[in-house]
Motif scaffolding. Structure first.
Motif, PDB file in Angstrom:
ATOM      1  N   GLU A  23     -44.443 -54.482 -17.740  1.00  0.00           N
ATOM      2  CA  GLU A  23     -43.166 -55.163 -17.482  1.00  0.00           C
ATOM      3  C   GLU A  23     -42.111 -54.707 -18.503  1.00  0.00           C
ATOM      4  O   GLU A  23     -40.966 -54.420 -18.138  1.00  0.00           O
ATOM      5  N   ARG A  45     -42.037 -51.911 -20.170  1.00  0.00           N
ATOM      6  CA  ARG A  45     -41.654 -50.509 -19.910  1.00  0.00           C
ATOM      7  C   ARG A  45     -40.649 -50.444 -18.769  1.00  0.00           C
ATOM      8  O   ARG A  45     -39.639 -49.767 -18.849  1.00  0.00           O
ATOM      9  N   GLU A  46     -40.952 -51.190 -17.697  1.00  0.00           N
ATOM     10  CA  GLU A  46     -40.084 -51.126 -16.520  1.00  0.00           C
ATOM     11  C   GLU A  46     -38.661 -51.583 -16.866  1.00  0.00           C
ATOM     12  O   GLU A  46     -37.676 -50.897 -16.589  1.00  0.00           O
ATOM     13  N   ARG A  47     -38.577 -52.741 -17.530  1.00  0.00           N
ATOM     14  CA  ARG A  47     -37.242 -53.298 -17.833  1.00  0.00           C
ATOM     15  C   ARG A  47     -36.490 -52.467 -18.865  1.00  0.00           C
ATOM     16  O   ARG A  47     -35.299 -52.217 -18.739  1.00  0.00           O
ATOM     17  N   ASP A  97     -37.005 -49.291 -19.786  1.00  0.00           N
ATOM     18  CA  ASP A  97     -36.677 -47.937 -19.311  1.00  0.00           C
ATOM     19  C   ASP A  97     -35.489 -47.967 -18.359  1.00  0.00           C
ATOM     20  O   ASP A  97     -34.606 -47.095 -18.420  1.00  0.00           O
ATOM     21  N   ALA A  98     -35.436 -48.994 -17.495  1.00  0.00           N
ATOM     22  CA  ALA A  98     -34.327 -49.071 -16.533  1.00  0.00           C
ATOM     23  C   ALA A  98     -32.994 -49.290 -17.271  1.00  0.00           C
ATOM     24  O   ALA A  98     -31.988 -48.628 -16.990  1.00  0.00           O
TER      25      ALA A  98
END
Ligand code: GRG
Length: 303
Positions: free
Chosen positions: A15, A17-19, A21-22
């Motif tokens: 979670e 990483r996703e947030r 990185d975006a």
């Protein structure tokens, strides 16, 4: 580490990483346009390198453990990760560790050049400040809290923390340090920013003083455990697993926990610190599910 805790830690990291990185990809695009040319491209390259985002996961878990629930916390986490990225870009330069590989990719100075990568590091510091200011606004924290959060992040990133620890580390190359001095190096160069991530999560949720102190004490122990695990991995891991060269500590004749305590002794100390970290939360009544899972991951990680 129990299977359920390991799965929980993987989910939290995924979670984060996703947030992170975006958000950093958005900023990279905007800054590339703002700065332009090769300098803008290099800044964007560094901001987009895919880290594990452990600091972001710790910050978010600390925020939630202190009662916070807003998605804008991702901006505070990205600010901490940006300070961390700056430190990696500079750490890889020939005047420090002189590395070619980072996060499984060529280092910024190898893709671009040394002056460009040096400037990228400096440019990332105000980017972190901007990320923090925007996130503090979105979270709606009091202006005094926003100021205190900035002080926390940049003190931890400065001479009293990360820069000071790295300085001591560079001075200690080819010297055998006693454990007490090694702890000071590790607490500064790696531990300070990790501790600040945990404290910032609590501050963003406006935690009361005992809970904030418990999150800080957790961060202090887990920050040291993280660097001990890094020492172990440098001696036992592979470059493919870690995305960076291994065996650098031995090449540079650095003092490490592995040198002082052996591999098993170092592993045992990281696990002791992880238990101690979680005990601070229990004592203050801070929910320890997510932070406990991350502590277990940090002490036993394989990448
Ligand atoms: C001017 C003396 C001076 C210092 C400048 C370069 C610098 C500041 C500080 C170096 C700090 C540093 C690189 C500490 C090591 C921290 C560490 C264990 C990094 C690896 O962290 P991970 O594993 O990396 O979380 P990823 O890539 O996953 O983010």
């Amino acid at each position: 580490m129990p299977e359920a805790a390991s799965a929980a830690a993987s989910d939290l990291l995924a979670e984060a990483r996703e947030r992170t990185d975006a958000l950093l990809a958005d900023w990279a695009e905007r800054l590339e346009r703002e700065i332009g040319g090769r300098q803008g491209e290099a800044l964007s390259y560094a901001l987009r390198t895919p880290g594990k985002r452990v600091r972001a996961a710790l910050l978010t878990a600390s925020y939630r453990a202190a009662g916070g629930s807003l998605p804008a916390i991702a901006g505070v986490a990205a600010a901490v990760e940006t300070v961390h990225t700056y430190s990696l870009v500079h750490d890889d330069l020939p005047c420090m560790d002189d590395d070619d590989l980072r996060r499984g990719r060529p280092t910024t100075h190898r893709v671009f050049d040394i002056p460009t990568a040096t400037r990228v590091g400096y440019l990332l510091v105000p980017v972190a400040a901007r990320l923090l200011a925007v996130a503090a606004g979105e979270l709606g924290v009091a202006s005094g809290t926003a100021g205190a959060m900035a002080r926390e992040l940049f003190q931890a990133g400065g001479i009293e923390g990360m820069v000071g620890g790295q300085w001591l580390d560079l001075e200690a190359e080819r010297r055998r340090l006693p454990l007490v001095e090694l702890i000071a190096v590790h607490r500064g160069k790696t531990g300070a920013l990790i501790r600040a991530a945990c404290t910032l999560g609590g501050m963003a949720a406006e935690a009361d003083a005992p809970r904030l102190a418990a999150l800080t004490a957790y961060g202090e122990d887990i920050g040291l455990a993280f660097q001990i695990a890094d020492d172990v991995l440098d001696a036992t891991g592979t470059s493919e697993e870690l995305g960076k060269p291994v065996g650098r500590d031995a090449q540079l004749a650095k003092s490490t926990y592995v040198v002082l305590l052996g591999i098993e002794g170092a592993r045992a100390e990281a696990q002791r610190l992880a238990r101690s970290a979680v005990a601070h939360l229990h004592k203050a009544g801070v929910p320890s599910g997510a932070l406990g899972a991350l502590a277990g991951y940090i002490a036993t990680r394989s990448s």
